[in-house]
Write an enzyme that holds these catalytic residues in place. Structure first.
Site, short mmCIF file in Angstrom:
data_model
loop_
_atom_site.label_atom_id
_atom_site.label_comp_id
_atom_site.label_asym_id
_atom_site.label_seq_id
_atom_site.Cartn_x
_atom_site.Cartn_y
_atom_site.Cartn_z
N ARG A 53 -10.98 -2.96 2.80
CA ARG A 53 -11.53 -2.45 1.54
C ARG A 53 -10.80 -3.03 0.33
O ARG A 53 -11.42 -3.55 -0.60
CB ARG A 53 -11.41 -0.92 1.50
CG ARG A 53 -12.28 -0.24 2.51
CD ARG A 53 -12.07 1.28 2.47
NE ARG A 53 -12.45 1.85 3.73
CZ ARG A 53 -11.62 2.00 4.76
NH1 ARG A 53 -10.35 1.67 4.65
NH2 ARG A 53 -12.05 2.49 5.90
N ASP B 29 -8.11 -12.07 9.00
CA ASP B 29 -8.27 -10.67 9.44
C ASP B 29 -8.49 -10.69 10.94
O ASP B 29 -8.93 -11.69 11.49
CB ASP B 29 -9.48 -10.03 8.73
CG ASP B 29 -9.42 -8.51 8.75
OD1 ASP B 29 -9.18 -7.91 7.68
OD2 ASP B 29 -9.58 -7.91 9.84
N ARG C 79 2.37 -2.21 2.82
CA ARG C 79 3.47 -1.43 3.38
C ARG C 79 4.71 -2.29 3.45
O ARG C 79 4.65 -3.45 3.89
CB ARG C 79 3.12 -0.91 4.78
CG ARG C 79 2.20 0.28 4.80
CD ARG C 79 2.88 1.55 4.24
NE ARG C 79 1.99 2.69 4.19
CZ ARG C 79 1.25 3.04 3.13
NH1 ARG C 79 1.29 2.34 2.02
NH2 ARG C 79 0.49 4.12 3.18
N ASP D 286 5.08 -3.35 -4.34
CA ASP D 286 4.99 -1.93 -4.71
C ASP D 286 5.60 -1.07 -3.61
O ASP D 286 5.74 0.13 -3.78
CB ASP D 286 3.50 -1.58 -4.90
CG ASP D 286 3.28 -0.16 -5.41
OD1 ASP D 286 4.00 0.23 -6.37
OD2 ASP D 286 2.43 0.56 -4.86
N GLU E 168 11.87 3.48 2.14
CA GLU E 168 11.50 4.17 0.89
C GLU E 168 12.12 5.56 0.86
O GLU E 168 11.99 6.29 1.85
CB GLU E 168 9.98 4.24 0.76
CG GLU E 168 9.39 2.87 0.53
CD GLU E 168 7.90 2.89 0.17
OE1 GLU E 168 7.34 3.97 -0.09
OE2 GLU E 168 7.31 1.80 0.14
N HIS F 244 6.12 2.15 -5.63
CA HIS F 244 4.99 2.65 -4.81
C HIS F 244 4.04 3.51 -5.67
O HIS F 244 3.69 4.63 -5.28
CB HIS F 244 5.50 3.45 -3.59
CG HIS F 244 4.49 3.52 -2.49
ND1 HIS F 244 4.82 3.68 -1.15
CD2 HIS F 244 3.13 3.46 -2.51
CE1 HIS F 244 3.73 3.71 -0.43
NE2 HIS F 244 2.68 3.60 -1.23
N ALA G 272 1.06 2.06 -7.06
CA ALA G 272 -0.19 1.33 -7.30
C ALA G 272 -1.39 2.28 -7.37
O ALA G 272 -2.34 2.03 -8.10
CB ALA G 272 -0.40 0.29 -6.19
N ALA G 273 -1.34 3.35 -6.60
CA ALA G 273 -2.49 4.27 -6.56
C ALA G 273 -2.31 5.45 -7.51
O ALA G 273 -3.09 6.40 -7.49
CB ALA G 273 -2.70 4.78 -5.14
P1 NAD Z 1 -8.59 -1.23 5.49
O1 NAD Z 1 -8.41 -0.55 6.81
O2 NAD Z 1 -9.90 -1.13 4.81
O3 NAD Z 1 -8.23 -2.79 5.62
C1 NAD Z 1 -7.18 -3.28 6.42
C2 NAD Z 1 -7.65 -4.60 7.01
O4 NAD Z 1 -6.54 -5.21 7.68
C3 NAD Z 1 -8.76 -4.43 8.04
O5 NAD Z 1 -9.85 -5.28 7.75
C4 NAD Z 1 -8.08 -4.82 9.36
O6 NAD Z 1 -8.98 -5.40 10.30
C5 NAD Z 1 -7.05 -5.81 8.88
N1 NAD Z 1 -5.94 -6.03 9.82
C6 NAD Z 1 -5.34 -5.15 10.63
N2 NAD Z 1 -4.35 -5.75 11.33
C7 NAD Z 1 -4.35 -7.06 10.95
C8 NAD Z 1 -3.58 -8.19 11.32
N3 NAD Z 1 -2.59 -8.11 12.23
N4 NAD Z 1 -3.85 -9.37 10.72
C9 NAD Z 1 -4.85 -9.49 9.80
N5 NAD Z 1 -5.63 -8.44 9.42
C10 NAD Z 1 -5.38 -7.24 9.98
O7 NAD Z 1 -7.43 -0.65 4.56
P2 NAD Z 1 -7.34 -0.70 2.97
O8 NAD Z 1 -7.95 0.52 2.41
O9 NAD Z 1 -7.77 -2.03 2.50
O10 NAD Z 1 -5.75 -0.56 2.79
C11 NAD Z 1 -4.86 -1.51 3.34
C12 NAD Z 1 -3.45 -0.95 3.39
O11 NAD Z 1 -2.97 -0.83 2.04
C13 NAD Z 1 -3.35 0.46 3.94
O12 NAD Z 1 -3.21 0.47 5.34
C14 NAD Z 1 -2.15 1.05 3.24
O13 NAD Z 1 -1.02 0.92 4.07
C15 NAD Z 1 -1.99 0.18 2.01
N6 NAD Z 1 -2.16 0.94 0.76
C16 NAD Z 1 -1.15 0.98 -0.14
C17 NAD Z 1 -1.30 1.70 -1.32
C18 NAD Z 1 -0.20 1.76 -2.35
O14 NAD Z 1 -0.07 2.77 -3.01
N7 NAD Z 1 0.56 0.71 -2.54
C19 NAD Z 1 -2.49 2.40 -1.57
C20 NAD Z 1 -3.53 2.29 -0.66
C21 NAD Z 1 -3.36 1.58 0.51
#
Ligand code: NAD
Length: 337
Positions: free
Chosen positions: A155, A176, A239, A263, A268, A289, A291-292
């Site tokens: 996403r 991906d 992460r 971020d 942490e 941390h 961003a959201a």
């Molecule tokens: P999502 O599940 O929509 O997308 C993650 C993508 O990574 C998926 O398409 C998945 O197939 C792919 N993936 C998984 N393992 C992989 C690998 N080894 N190599 C390549 N691709 C791989 O998740 P999202 O909503 O896009 O969020 C992504 C991550 O961002 C979350 O898991 C979360 O940890 C992090 N996040 C951080 C913040 C923040 O405040 N900084 C906020 C929201 C999300």
């Protein structure tokens, strides 16, 4: 008539858009801490547990809650700090808020790309010190038309790709583990799928958007950093443990990496002093941390999570389930397990 008001233990403050819903429907209690002992002391008898990134939600916490615990609501996206198998095993539904903060995180990554490319951090610092003539010290660069490699085209990764292509005409490529339908890449200028080595070797910007799991832990390490172009700016808003921070510090020191924006941190909160990256300003930008942490995301996360927690407590299907304990229990019953 059932007059039992569900007990909801929250480890986190959140926007009133969600808190109000929980308070209205249940007996909402705020925990006094996030450490294991405090959670285990305060959770017995809770019907629902509400969490953010703090607290390790493992089998011991679930057992301390006892059989009353039906649902764990994660305000946000990553759920690497929740033992999902243990929850499923105990019939506990876990819900989260996918997509609730995608605009904010994608915009955060773009902001870091711009800030690092234009040397915002050291030039703001220089001006603060009265050094106006530092204006010619750094040669920034434009991001228009440059290459962006996105690792994890889910996403947030897709949305970043769209913004980068539509606003800056960037050449977007991604890697991906899932197949992407064509329509998913079109808005990002027909983003090209490449293997990880190609992405590392050819991107002027690399942005990480994978979940933390065994396939992504330390994905960026000495070996992968050695494949990155020296003019590359690397961004981590997913992460912390996806990146080996010491290896990044070495790559910056040896001019094998142009810049780093993050971020999130391996630990942490990160240790200060003593962190290998915090305190650098020339080619590093770091945020705590947050961003959201925008109005829009905070409302979405709180409201979507609270609505789903209440759905589960009322015996309905959640909109955003992480696991499916009922299906697992039914399959077990069928197999006589
Ligand atoms: P999502 O599940 O929509 O997308 C993650 C993508 O990574 C998926 O398409 C998945 O197939 C792919 N993936 C998984 N393992 C992989 C690998 N080894 N190599 C390549 N691709 C791989 O998740 P999202 O909503 O896009 O969020 C992504 C991550 O961002 C979350 O898991 C979360 O940890 C992090 N996040 C951080 C913040 C923040 O405040 N900084 C906020 C929201 C999300």
């Amino acid at each position: 008539m059932n007059t039992h008001k569900p007990v909801i233990l929250s480890l986190t403050k959140m926007h009133e858009a969600g808190l109000g819903l929980l308070r209205e429907a249940g007996n909402l209690k705020m925990s006094s801490g996030w450490d294991q002992a405090t959670i285990c002391r305060e959770i017995p008898g809770a019907d629902a547990l509400v969490i953010r990134t703090q607290g390790e939600i493992n089998a011991a916490v679930m057992d301390a809650a006892g059989p009353s615990l039906k649902v764990i609501g994660r305000h946000g996206v990553g759920f690497d700090h929740v033992d999902i198998d243990a929850a499923t095993e105990r019939g506990i539904q876990v819900v989260y808020t996918p997509g609730a903060n995608l605009e904010s995180v994608a915009e955060h990554a773009i902001s870091m790309m711009i800030a690092l490319s234009k040397f915002f951090m050291p030039s703001i610092e220089a001006l603060k010190q009265g050094d106006y003539f530092a204006r010619t010290k750094w040669m920034g660069r434009d991001i228009k038309g440059r290459s962006l490699g996105i690792i994890g085209f889910g996403r947030i990764g897709k949305r970043l790709g769209e913004i980068a292509y539509q606003a800056f005409d960037m050449k977007v490529q991604y890697t991906d583990i899932m197949d992407m339908p064509k329509h998913a890449t079109e808005r990002a200028g027909g983003a090209q799928r490449v293997d990880l080595d190609t992405l590392l070797a050819t991107s002027e910007y690399i942005s990480l958007h994978v979940p933390l799991d065994s396939s992504t832990r330390k994905l960026i390490n000495r070996e992968t950093l050695a494949k990155i172009r020296p003019d590359c700016i690397l961004l981590n808003t997913c992460r912390g443990p996806v990146v080996d921070e010491l290896a990044v510090a070495e790559a910056l020191d040896e001019s094998r990496l142009f810049g780093y924006g993050a971020d999130v941190y391996e630990v942490e909160p990160p240790p200060v002093p003593g962190h290998p990256l915090i305190g650098r300003t020339d080619n590093v930008i770091l945020t705590p941390h947050n961003a959201a942490q925008t109005e829009e995301s905070l409302i979405n996360m709180a409201q979507w999570m609270a609505e789903d927690v209440l759905r589960v407590l009322q015996g309905q299907q959640p909109r955003y389930p992480v696991n499916n304990p009922q299906a697992v229990a039914a399959a077990r019953l069928k197999l006589g397990l």
